[in-house]
Design a protein around this motif. Structure first.
Motif, mmCIF file in Angstrom:
data_model
loop_
_atom_site.group_PDB
_atom_site.id
_atom_site.type_symbol
_atom_site.label_atom_id
_atom_site.label_comp_id
_atom_site.label_asym_id
_atom_site.label_seq_id
_atom_site.Cartn_x
_atom_site.Cartn_y
_atom_site.Cartn_z
ATOM 1 N N ARG A 81 -0.689 1.950 30.719
ATOM 2 C CA ARG A 81 -1.443 2.048 29.466
ATOM 3 C C ARG A 81 -0.646 2.744 28.346
ATOM 4 N N ALA A 127 -0.581 -2.599 25.950
ATOM 5 C CA ALA A 127 -1.644 -3.359 25.272
ATOM 6 C C ALA A 127 -1.892 -4.714 25.937
ATOM 7 N N TRP A 128 -0.914 -5.195 26.675
ATOM 8 C CA TRP A 128 -1.090 -6.508 27.322
ATOM 9 C C TRP A 128 -2.060 -6.425 28.512
ATOM 10 N N GLN A 129 -2.312 -5.223 28.993
ATOM 11 C CA GLN A 129 -3.225 -4.978 30.123
ATOM 12 C C GLN A 129 -2.892 -5.858 31.335
ATOM 13 N N LEU A 130 -1.636 -5.787 31.696
ATOM 14 C CA LEU A 130 -1.175 -6.627 32.815
ATOM 15 C C LEU A 130 -1.041 -5.846 34.128
ATOM 16 N N LEU A 182 4.307 -1.924 26.650
ATOM 17 C CA LEU A 182 3.598 -3.196 26.812
ATOM 18 C C LEU A 182 2.189 -2.982 27.378
ATOM 19 N N GLU A 216 -0.186 -11.494 37.360
ATOM 20 C CA GLU A 216 0.840 -11.784 36.349
ATOM 21 C C GLU A 216 1.940 -10.722 36.385
ATOM 22 N N LEU A 263 4.376 -1.441 31.654
ATOM 23 C CA LEU A 263 3.043 -2.055 31.584
ATOM 24 C C LEU A 263 1.896 -1.057 31.647
ATOM 25 N N THR A 291 -2.214 -6.762 38.041
ATOM 26 C CA THR A 291 -2.632 -8.175 37.999
ATOM 27 C C THR A 291 -1.563 -9.028 38.707
#
Lengths: 221, 248
Positions: free
Chosen positions: B84, B90-93, B88, B98, B82, B96
């Motif tokens: 940068r 790009a999902w900017q998770l 993944l 999530e 996750l 968070t």
């Protein structure tokens, strides 16, 4: 007039490892016919019933239902609906007697009110009214067996297979189960009953089959 | 020790917003993760128990291995995915709730799945056969069987909850322990203790122990309710033993 065969089996063979259980067994059961299957312990009566019910695949042999070949373990829905098998030690779901009896009806998509009506009729038929709402874990062996028979009966199968329905029952339960089976036969249901029990083996009007050494022999009505 | 405990109880009783926000985040993330993981895990456990296919044994071994996978390793892998620069990213998770929930899904899945597998394998094999004989479709027969082992399933789900609500490694790595946003009970305890702020740590520790107690009481209750469950393998009728979930 000869009744057309409902279920025919030709040349059924089955081995469990080195032990041959069924050896070229053939039989035909007509609609409305009662048959009793006798044999010693371990003769293969239960195995034969399981093969006929589609639960066990034979090594060889052919099964015909209504003249159509059917493959054990892959019975089409129409055949599965037409057959019911009540094992010697039936398993009841841990719900209630009534819920057990209407399980198959609900599985067939019958409406709730109709399910209740039919289940109630089956409960009365099997004289299970006092235990209708009871958790099956609290039933006696006889009540369990009668519930399993009612659960099969309510589905109006064209052929009922029973495996030792009176095994290990006390005198009163034995009489009650015998009464149910007797009523089924008198009502013209096609039944095949594997039995050790003398009272069942000598059921009036039933054809007697004997399984020994994997071979099936007719002993006469 | 007594003074911080008294202070902790006071802050809990006075509904201290800082404390209760942390508790809320913890519950929200853990319950969401469990809600997502449970249907897949139960279905996976059922299918693994009921079907035979090449590679099934390997899958079971893999599942069992995942049970003992440290949560920090899950956190690390998820961080790499996750971040940068990750696939993944790009999902900017990252950092968070999530991301924390995804991590907890990964943690809860093998627990619930393995316990379901054990429960279904231990169930009476006649259950499925009986349902099918009575005309049930495969799906209805599956639900019937799962209903019969429901106490073991409840135990499986509670065990999964107990694990995710108390895990610190993954939540810390992918959540970032941001106050009011991704700070959960275990990560807050770790932080407050490192700062020497024992009052908050004790207060949240009391809550975590309370949650553990509730989960265990519920677990004991579900196992107690399962005692005498009649559809264990090979036995039915009065007196059949209850089924306790176990890892296969």
């Amino acid at each position: 007039m000869t009744r057309p065969p409902l279920l025919c089996a030709y040349g059924l063979c089955l081995r469990f490892g080195a032990r041959g259980v069924l050896d070229d067994c053939s039989l035909a059961i007509a609609a409305g016919e009662a048959c009793v299957l006798t044999g010693d312990n371990g003769a293969g009566k239960t195995t034969l019933l399981r093969v006929l019910a589609g639960l066990q695949r034979p090594d060889a042999g052919t099964l015909l239902f209504d003249g159509q070949p059917v493959e054990a373990g892959r019975f089409p829905p129409s055949v599965r609906r037409a057959l019911q098998f009540v094992p010697a030690h039936p398993l009841l779901f841990s719900t209630s007697v009534q819920a057990n009896i209407d399980y198959g009806l609900r599985a067939r998509g019958i409406g709730r009110a109709e399910c209740r009506r039919l289940a109630q009729a089956a409960i009365e038929w099997a004289r299970l009214q006092p235990v209708a709402a009871t958790d099956p874990r609290r039933l006696s062996a006889g009540e369990t067996q009668r519930t399993a028979i009612a659960r099969a009966w309510v589905l109006a199968p064209r052929l009922l297979l029973f495996d030792e329905p009176t095994a290990n029952l006390d005198r009163e339960s034995h009489a009650q189960v015998l009464d149910l089976v007797g009523r089924l036969v008198r009502d013209g249901a096609a039944v095949l009953i594997a039995a050790h029990d003398r009272a069942l083996a000598e059921l009036p009007g039933a054809r007697r089959l004997h399984l020994s050494g994997g071979r099936l022999a007719t002993l006469g009505a | 020790m007594l003074e911080p405990t008294r202070e902790a109880l006071y802050r809990l009783a006075s509904l201290d917003p800082a404390l209760w926000t942390v508790i809320g985040v913890s519950m929200q993330v853990s319950l969401a993760a469990l809600a997502i993981a449970t249907p897949f895990a139960v279905a996976g456990g059922y299918l693994l128990a009921m079907t035979r296919f090449p590679g099934r044994r390997l899958l079971v071994v893999l599942l069992q291995s995942l049970l003992s996978l440290p949560t920090v390793v899950i956190g690390l892998l998820l961080y790499l995915l996750l971040s940068r620069q990750g696939p993944l990213g790009a999902w900017q998770l990252l950092f968070t709730r999530e991301a924390m929930a995804i991590g907890q899904v990964v943690i809860a899945f093998p627990i619930v799945c393995a316990f379901t597998l054990a429960a279904v394998q231990a169930a009476d094999p006649r259950l499925h056969e009986t349902a099918r004989l009575l005309g049930a479709s495969r799906l209805r027969a599956a639900f019937t069987l799962l209903r019969e082992v429901r106490f073991a399933l409840v135990a499986a789900i509670l065990s999964g909850f107990g694990r995710v609500v108390s895990e610190v490694g993954c939540a810390l790595m992918v959540g970032g322990n941001i106050a009011g946003h991704t700070r959960t009970i275990p990560t807050a305890i770790a932080l407050e203790t490192s700062k020497g702020a024992f009052t908050e740590g004790i207060a949240l520790g009391i809550v975590l122990m309370g949650v553990a107690l509730v989960v265990n009481v519920a677990l004991a209750f579900s196992q107690g309710a399962g005692q005498g469950q009649g559809n264990d393998r090979g036995r039915s009728g009065p007196g059949a033993p209850g089924r306790t979930a176990g890892v296969p």
